[in-house]
Scaffold this active site. Structure first.
Site, mmCIF file in Angstrom:
data_model
loop_
_atom_site.group_PDB
_atom_site.id
_atom_site.type_symbol
_atom_site.label_atom_id
_atom_site.label_comp_id
_atom_site.label_asym_id
_atom_site.label_seq_id
_atom_site.Cartn_x
_atom_site.Cartn_y
_atom_site.Cartn_z
ATOM 1 N N CYS A 2 0.839 -1.352 0.020
ATOM 2 C CA CYS A 2 0.061 0.065 -0.057
ATOM 3 C C CYS A 2 0.730 1.331 0.019
ATOM 4 O O CYS A 2 2.088 1.245 -0.060
ATOM 5 C CB CYS A 2 -0.818 0.293 1.309
ATOM 6 S SG CYS A 2 -1.742 -1.654 1.438
ATOM 7 N N LEU A 51 -3.408 -2.001 -1.905
ATOM 8 C CA LEU A 51 -3.520 -2.764 -2.859
ATOM 9 C C LEU A 51 -3.775 -4.321 -2.071
ATOM 10 O O LEU A 51 -3.073 -4.641 -1.317
ATOM 11 C CB LEU A 51 -2.081 -3.066 -3.611
ATOM 12 C CG LEU A 51 -2.002 -4.061 -4.423
ATOM 13 C CD1 LEU A 51 -2.572 -3.722 -5.854
ATOM 14 C CD2 LEU A 51 -0.297 -4.100 -4.908
ATOM 15 N N ASP A 100 -3.102 -8.944 8.145
ATOM 16 C CA ASP A 100 -1.974 -9.017 9.045
ATOM 17 C C ASP A 100 -1.708 -7.728 9.452
ATOM 18 O O ASP A 100 -1.117 -7.807 10.685
ATOM 19 C CB ASP A 100 -0.614 -9.484 8.090
ATOM 20 C CG ASP A 100 -0.546 -8.277 6.766
ATOM 21 O OD1 ASP A 100 -1.600 -7.817 6.483
ATOM 22 O OD2 ASP A 100 0.508 -8.149 6.163
ATOM 23 N N GLY A 361 14.821 -11.902 -6.865
ATOM 24 C CA GLY A 361 15.939 -12.598 -6.183
ATOM 25 C C GLY A 361 16.862 -11.328 -5.853
ATOM 26 O O GLY A 361 18.029 -11.719 -5.344
#
Length: 630
Positions: A2, A51, A100, A361
């Site tokens: 967000c 988001l 969360d 990565g």
């Protein structure tokens, strides 16, 4: 994932302007296109753009505790939130969402600011404690998510991006000359500086408390350079593989599909391989390439995609750079000259067509010794044994050889190596990251700017971090410094801004703080062994990755043929932007110096692309913000 922003007013009876708060929130709409929310109270205003990744139905922010004395807005993901949620429910806390973020607010009720030590993830959040009238801002340990703030007589203003803060009049736009110095040297600006004197970055692993007239910034974590693991190479490789597998699995938590960036290098390939093991459906992978084959890694990415039967999407891109460059500069808000932001944006745009979340990565080179400069430091001890006359002869000979047009030619590497070896000890690591010598930095500046630049320590941005690990071996020193500077303020800033520009969440499992702590304990001799970089990571992935990936002789990196584009596609923009008249009008740089290096680059007698790109980006940024020295 967000965007957050907010205001804190010093006077307890005042309430922030809702119109200003909503303007700030609107500037972050690209970070959170799914939802928006604001909270206003006496002294404080919190704004949020969402988001939706976890808890799609009830995860609207701001989120409150049971009696609504606490409010929070958060940007990021907490990967251990389910474990923490179970523990907190056992202590009697009531949850109203599956988010969360709600875990943080109840954990704060239990632990106060020490809640930070229990969180595992990437985050930047703002929590308002209505009982103590305290604003609590915090940023994750590695600096994966950004947080800017400005303090003024009225109070404090903060946001995920600098553009949100600039909506308030509290942040004047006077240039920070030390930040400009750092930008010219390294292509980015390190925390706590921003290009504006009045605005600061909250450093990674720090929190800010604002209460009354007081505001303080404190650290809550430091990467401990403990004694290296006393294990054999085989056992270390096995432990590395199992640890990374667990981290990748934890980073897959999501209520929407998760994909991966795949460059064909060992880092992204390892992440994809371990994702394929952990998922019960094919991994969605995304790659881009360029027509110039020295910059094109699509064949390697395709090889990995075929090995793991991914749902692979790739594009051979030829972007309209004249239109794209100004657009991307708007997203980064301040001068930022790492050209890899362009392919990062392009691959993010490709991925966003199918997913909202990707794993990347990033971090593998810094943790396991993948860069040329790490190998150069190993070789430098032998090169410096040569007599000075021999070294001077080598330097003079290389100066007469024109640069290679390829991305990484042996002549280009030798030039950088020799230049770095001739520097004082504290500057050798920096030489592989800097693009002006101390003399050249003063030469490029206008007379007015030069007088201010002279007082700034050339290596000061790095020296304090080197001093913290003075007793470590050179490779561990260099990696520690890069983790404190290069990773948060270049690598992660680039990934955050370019992925969020298209509303995509990018996760970086190799930079999970617990994994970084583990990697820091692996002995240097396992990371760079002889001439073999990332040796222990390659050994850990043997049997999983194709031999062609593990045994590649040259690291490509995620970059673009900008040196050639400046001579062709971008030539007109270059000559217009860095024309003597325009450079003189702006007042920062010497028109004569700039004209000379433009001419030398276009004539192909010298390779000045790093310097020219940094100057071009700065001018385009200055134009957007109407900034000049005069």
């Amino acid at each position: 994932m967000c965007g957050i922003c907010g205001l804190y007013i010093r006077q307890t009876r005042d309430q922030p302007s809702e119109a200003l708060l909503r303007r700030m929130t609107d500037t972050l709409a690209h970070r959170g296109p799914d939802d928006a929310g604001v909270f206003l109270d006496q002294q404080v205003g919190l704004g949020h753009r969402r988001l939706s990744i976890i808890d799609l139905e009830t995860g609207h922010q701001p989120i409150f505790n049971e009696d609504k004395t606490l409010a929070i807005v958060c940007n990021g993901e907490i990967y251990n939130y389910q474990e923490l949620r179970t523990e907190l429910k056992g202590k009697g806390h009531l949850f109203h969402t599956q988010s969360d973020t709600e875990v943080i607010i109840h954990l704060y009720e239990e632990k106060g600011v020490d809640c930070l030590s229990h969180l595992r993830g990437m985050f930047a959040f703002a929590l308002w404690d209505g009982l103590t009238r305290t604003l609590f801002l915090a940023r994750d340990r590695l600096g994966i998510k950004p947080l800017f703030y400005a303090l003024g007589p009225q109070g404090l203003v903060f946001g995920s991006e600098l553009k949100a803060i600039l909506q308030a009049e509290w942040a004047p736009r006077d240039i920070d000359v030390e930040a400009l110095h750092h930008y010219l040297l390294f292509d980015y600006i390190a925390a706590p500086h921003t290009i504006f004197q009045a605005v600061k970055k909250l450093p990674p692993a720090h929190y800010l408390l604002a209460q009354g007239d007081q505001a303080s910034v404190e650290p809550y974590w430091e990467l401990a350079m403990n004694e290296p693991l006393v294990r054999g190479e085989e056992e270390t490789a096995e432990l590395l593989r199992s640890t990374l597998q667990s981290v990748v699995k934890e980073h897959l938590v999501s209520d929407v599909p998760v994909g991966a960036f795949l460059s064909g290098g060992i880092d992204s390939s390892s992440v994809v391989a371990l994702m394929a093991r952990a998922m019960d459906q094919p991994v969605k992978t995304f790659s881009i390439g360029f027509e110039d084959q020295s910059y094109n890694e699509l064949p390697y990415a395709r090889l990995v995609a075929e090995r793991f039967q991914t749902e692979h999407r790739e594009e051979l891109v030829k972007p309209n750079m004249v239109d794209l460059v100004p657009k991307l500069i708007e997203y980064v808000d301040e001068p930022f000259a790492d050209t890899s932001l362009i392919p990062t944006y392009l691959v993010s745009s490709l991925a966003r067509k199918e997913v909202k979340v990707v794993l990347s990565g990033d971090g593998g080179d810094e943790l396991f010794g993948g860069y040329d400069n790490y190998l150069a430091q190993r070789l430098d001890r032998y090169y410096r044994l040569l007599p000075n006359p021999v070294r001077n002869l080598i330097t003079q000979s290389l100066e007469r050889i024109p640069p290679s047009p390829a991305k990484k030619g042996i002549i280009n590497k030798l030039k950088r190596f020799v230049e770095g070896s001739n520097l004082p000890e504290e500057g050798r690591h920096c030489r592989w990251m800097t693009f002006f010598s101390p003399e050249e930095l003063l030469d490029v500046c206008s007379a007015e700017l030069r007088s201010e630049m002279k007082s700034i320590d050339f290596y000061g941005a790095f020296q304090d971090y080197f001093n913290q690990v003075r007793d470590e071996d050179p490779l561990r020193q260099a990696m520690f410094v890069d983790i404190k500077t290069w990773i948060p303020d270049d690598i992660l800033a680039k990934v955050d801004r370019m992925s969020m520009a298209v509303g995509l969440e990018a996760r970086v499992p190799l930079l999970d703080h617990a994994f970084v702590e583990f990697a820091a304990q692996i002995p240097s001799v396992y990371k760079v062994k002889g001439l073999d970089r990332k040796h222990i990571l390659k050994k850990a992935m043997q049997g999983m990755l194709p031999g062609a990936i593990l045994n590649r002789k040259e690291k490509q990196g995620f970059s673009i043929p900008i040196k050639n584009w400046l001579r062709h596609d971008l030539k007109e923009m270059l000559m217009d932007t860095l024309s003597p008249e325009r450079v003189a009008r702006r007042g920062f740089f010497s028109p004569n110096y700039v004209s000379r290096i433009v001419h030398e680059h276009l004539e192909e007698t010298h390779d000045h692309w790093h310097r020219l790109w940094a100057l071009l980006v700065f001018d385009l940024w200055s134009d957007g913000y109407n900034v000049s020295l005069s």
